[in-house]
Motif scaffolding. Structure first.
Motif, PDB file in Angstrom:
ATOM      1  N   TYR A 126       0.865  -1.175   0.000  1.00 57.35           N
ATOM      2  CA  TYR A 126       0.000   0.000   0.000  1.00 57.35           C
ATOM      3  C   TYR A 126       0.901   1.223   0.000  1.00 57.35           C
ATOM      4  CZ  TYR A 126      -3.493  -3.439   1.029  1.00 57.35           C
ATOM      5  OH  TYR A 126      -4.311  -4.534   0.948  1.00 57.35           O
ATOM      6  N   THR A 169      -1.741   1.101  -4.953  1.00 58.24           N
ATOM      7  CA  THR A 169      -1.033  -0.105  -4.508  1.00 58.24           C
ATOM      8  C   THR A 169      -0.089  -0.562  -5.609  1.00 58.24           C
ATOM      9  OG1 THR A 169      -2.722  -1.590  -5.396  1.00 58.24           O
ATOM     10  CG2 THR A 169      -2.982  -0.896  -3.090  1.00 58.24           C
ATOM     11  N   LEU A 194      -1.631   6.397   4.199  1.00 54.48           N
ATOM     12  CA  LEU A 194      -1.716   5.566   3.008  1.00 54.48           C
ATOM     13  C   LEU A 194      -2.631   6.193   1.972  1.00 54.48           C
ATOM     14  CD1 LEU A 194      -2.071   2.025   4.616  1.00 54.48           C
ATOM     15  CD2 LEU A 194      -0.026   3.112   3.733  1.00 54.48           C
TER      16      LEU A 194
END
Length: 111
Positions: A63, A77, A73
């Motif tokens: 992530y 990804t 985050l």
């Protein structure tokens, strides 16, 4: 028997008695999520581990983090595939099944 011999035998008994606090065997071949020191996070299928918490993950997804805040985050990804995670950098391990995100109760939310 000298005191050194009796101490070394006591040390060997202590080593045999010590067991891992975390039993990862129930998570083998199941998806887990791992957080590392420094803010990185990854999820993958646990294929192996050792007592030092070195992990082998397959089908691993990392992530990506926000460029401005390394602990935040993003939705982005990247696929990593088969990876070996060094146990000294592992901070948290949790099963993917049953995990849900909740808002941070310690951060003031805008209303």
């Amino acid at each position: 028997m000298s005191t050194n011999q009796s101490q070394s035998q006591g040390d060997q008994k202590d080593r045999k008695r010590k067991e891992s606090i975390l039993d990862l065997s129930k998570y083998l071949d199941k998806p887990i999520r791992v957080k590392f020191s420094g803010g990185r996070e990854a999820a993958g299928v646990l294929k192996g581990y050792d007592p030092l918490l070195n992990l082998v993950l397959d089908d691993t997804t990392e992530y990506m983090r926000d460029a401005d805040d390394p602990y935040k985050l993003t939705e982005e990804t990247r696929m990593l595939g088969l990876v070996v995670c060094r146990g000294t950098s592992v901070v948290l391990i949790c099963p993917v099944e049953g995990m849900e995100s909740i808002p941070n109760p310690f951060v003031a939310h805008e209303s």
